[in-house]
Scaffold this active site. Structure first.
Site, mmCIF file in Angstrom:
data_model
loop_
_atom_site.group_PDB
_atom_site.id
_atom_site.type_symbol
_atom_site.label_atom_id
_atom_site.label_comp_id
_atom_site.label_asym_id
_atom_site.label_seq_id
_atom_site.Cartn_x
_atom_site.Cartn_y
_atom_site.Cartn_z
ATOM 1 N N LYS A 7 0.861 -1.190 0.000
ATOM 2 C CA LYS A 7 0.000 0.000 0.000
ATOM 3 C C LYS A 7 0.890 1.230 0.000
ATOM 4 O O LYS A 7 2.023 1.184 0.474
ATOM 5 C CB LYS A 7 -0.862 0.016 1.268
ATOM 6 C CG LYS A 7 -2.090 0.882 1.159
ATOM 7 C CD LYS A 7 -3.211 0.098 0.529
ATOM 8 C CE LYS A 7 -4.462 0.925 0.309
ATOM 9 N NZ LYS A 7 -5.599 0.040 -0.030
ATOM 10 N N ASP A 56 -6.963 4.391 -4.360
ATOM 11 C CA ASP A 56 -7.633 4.235 -3.063
ATOM 12 C C ASP A 56 -8.271 5.612 -2.814
ATOM 13 O O ASP A 56 -8.495 6.356 -3.787
ATOM 14 C CB ASP A 56 -6.616 3.836 -1.967
ATOM 15 C CG ASP A 56 -7.279 3.306 -0.696
ATOM 16 O OD1 ASP A 56 -7.658 2.131 -0.666
ATOM 17 O OD2 ASP A 56 -7.442 4.083 0.273
HETATM 18 N N1 GLU Z 1 -7.397 0.300 -2.800
HETATM 19 C C1 GLU Z 1 -8.124 -0.891 -3.099
HETATM 20 C C2 GLU Z 1 -8.120 -1.808 -1.900
HETATM 21 O O1 GLU Z 1 -8.153 -1.347 -0.782
HETATM 22 C C3 GLU Z 1 -7.708 -1.538 -4.404
HETATM 23 C C4 GLU Z 1 -6.268 -1.865 -4.540
HETATM 24 C C5 GLU Z 1 -5.866 -2.363 -5.937
HETATM 25 O O2 GLU Z 1 -6.689 -2.439 -6.831
HETATM 26 O O3 GLU Z 1 -4.668 -2.671 -6.067
HETATM 27 O O4 GLU Z 1 -8.136 -3.004 -1.999
#
Ligand code: GLU
Length: 447
Positions: free
Chosen positions: A128, A168
């Site tokens: 992340k 996100d």
């Molecule tokens: N931000 C999204 C999550 O919390 C998607 C992340 C992504 O597609 O890599 O899973």
């Protein structure tokens, strides 16, 4: 040392070594609590420092992001990427641009992502990133300059086989476009698999935009079905009004439910007759305005700056805003007013106390790492399309998403039952997500 002592010794050490990161502590505490159950049954999962390694990111990057605003003033933000675990595949997870972002927040999100990504059944590790940059009120040109500066540093750490960021909170199609453009320029190659959530003409996947919200509803539908219910005629509260909330509202209403409230950080909107989702999309996604615009343009909607969105009687609650938005008091309100199902569209929106209330009051509860996995799952489908230089139809991709979510529900339900906690989907999700990663880590040795 017995399992309880072993885990609490380790947790106390983690608190000390990661001081000032309450959200990370919270996310780890919840998972460790479930893991005690596994460790009692399968003690080999404590071997080779597995739990300690799982809670320590493989790599944590923090960098300066300088950019020039429209007044010509230099601004300095902080960028993060936490590459948590790559046992199952390249690091995968979104980027969050929000003033609340700090290392602890990114670590909690990265940690959750490991288990979520494992539950999808697709080959993706957990990571992340993000920045404390606040996109609110910034011009397009400022957003672009920020994204370009952010990517100028991030580009050396990512890649199709290494780490694949996406969106996100605060990072949507516009930001992914600017980030991809800068990556392409610096790398001097069109490496479409380096980011997901791309535009449809340059490697994006159909359904990715809708995927987190739709996936949430697909999984909730399975949970309802398992308890003899459907969305038909149900009253649903959806907090938030961003990408996840909007497509969750669209899908529940398509399935015959009424969305009776949604929100943003300024307050909440009561909509007893349902939500005009097309109007909300125009306000939030095109005009980038607040939910108050909705209230002044749509009849029958009322705005509340005070009080709690969770105080309305409903059948299903879908928290889709942000972490810790639903506390113990809100959970009690929901239970008192007859709510029977909660599924998390956001990451960790329910506090530990709220989850305890759900357990006590027999509310069926699907945690985010299972319920909101549809976004990242469809990102993995986007990666598959990029790798094969193909693009799939909406129907085919949506069908894949549907099957993935149904399968996640089946897995967490079966795992909870297998470990003697029938119906506890928190335990089911944590254990099922963990075992796949743990088996891969044990197979790959101490690294
Ligand atoms: N931000 C999204 C999550 O919390 C998607 C992340 C992504 O597609 O890599 O899973």
């Amino acid at each position: 040392m017995n399992v309880e002592e072993q885990v609490s010794t380790y947790y106390n050490m983690l608190l000390k070594r990661n001081a000032g990161e309450p959200e990370f502590h919270q996310a780890v505490a919840e998972v460790l609590d479930s893991l005690k159950i596994v460790l009692k049954k399968d003690p080999h999962y404590a071997d080779y420092g597995l739990i300690q390694r799982l809670c320590e990111p493989e790599r944590q990057l923090i960098f300066r992001v300088p950019w020039v605003d429209d007044q010509g003033v230099v601004q300095v933000n902080r960028g993060f990427r936490v590459q948590f675990n790559s046992a199952l595949g390249p690091y995968k997870g979104g980027l969050r641009f929000h003033p609340s972002v700090n290392l602890g927040i990114i670590k909690f999100l990265g940690f959750e992502q490991i288990f979520k990504n494992s539950l999808t059944g697709l080959p993706i590790g957990g990571g992340k990133g993000g920045s404390d940059f606040d996109p609110k009120g910034k011009s397009d040109a400022e957003i672009m300059r920020f994204c370009q500066s952010f990517m100028t540093e991030l580009q050396r750490h990512i890649g199709e086989y290494r780490d694949v960021p996406a969106g996100d909170i605060g990072v949507g199609g516009r930001e992914i476009g600017y980030l991809f453009g800068q990556y392409r320029r610096l790398a001097n190659q069109h490496e479409s698999g380096v980011l997901t959530g791309k535009g449809l003409t340059w490697g994006g996947s159909l359904v990715r935009t809708e995927a987190t919200g739709y996936g949430l509803v697909y999984l909730t539908k399975e949970m309802l079905k398992s308890h003899g219910e459907t969305f038909e005629g149900a009253k649903v509260i959806v907090s938030g009004s961003g990408n996840v909330a909007i497509y969750a509202m669209e899908k529940v209403q398509e399935l015959g439910a009424t969305v009776i409230a949604f929100s943003d950080s300024s307050g909440w909107v009561e909509t007893p007759n349902g939500v005009d989702v097309e109007k909300l999309k125009e306000i939030k996604e095109v005009r980038r305005e607040r939910v108050t615009s909705y209230v002044s343009e749509v009849e029958g909607a009322t705005f509340h700056a005070e009080g709690s969105i969770w105080s309305l009687p409903c059948d299903v609650a879908l928290p889709c805003a942000t972490q810790n938005e639903l506390d113990g008091e809100a959970a009690r309100l929901l239970a008192d007013n007859g709510c029977r199902f909660v599924a998390e569209g956001a990451n960790m929106p329910s506090t530990p106390e709220a989850i305890e209330v759900f357990r006590e009051r027999k509310i069926h509860f699907a945690p985010g790492k299972a319920a909101n996995a549809g976004g990242v799952a469809t990102s993995a489908l986007e990666m598959q399309q990029n790798a094969s230089r193909d693009s799939w139809s909406f129907e085919y991709t949506d069908d894949r998403l549907h099957k993935i979510m149904a399968n996640i529900f089946k897995t967490i339900e079966a795992t909870a039952a297998e470990y003697g906690h029938d119906g506890d989907y928190v335990i089911g999700a944590n254990i099922a997500g963990f075992k796949k990663v743990a088996d891969a880590m044990l197979a790959q040795g101490v690294i």
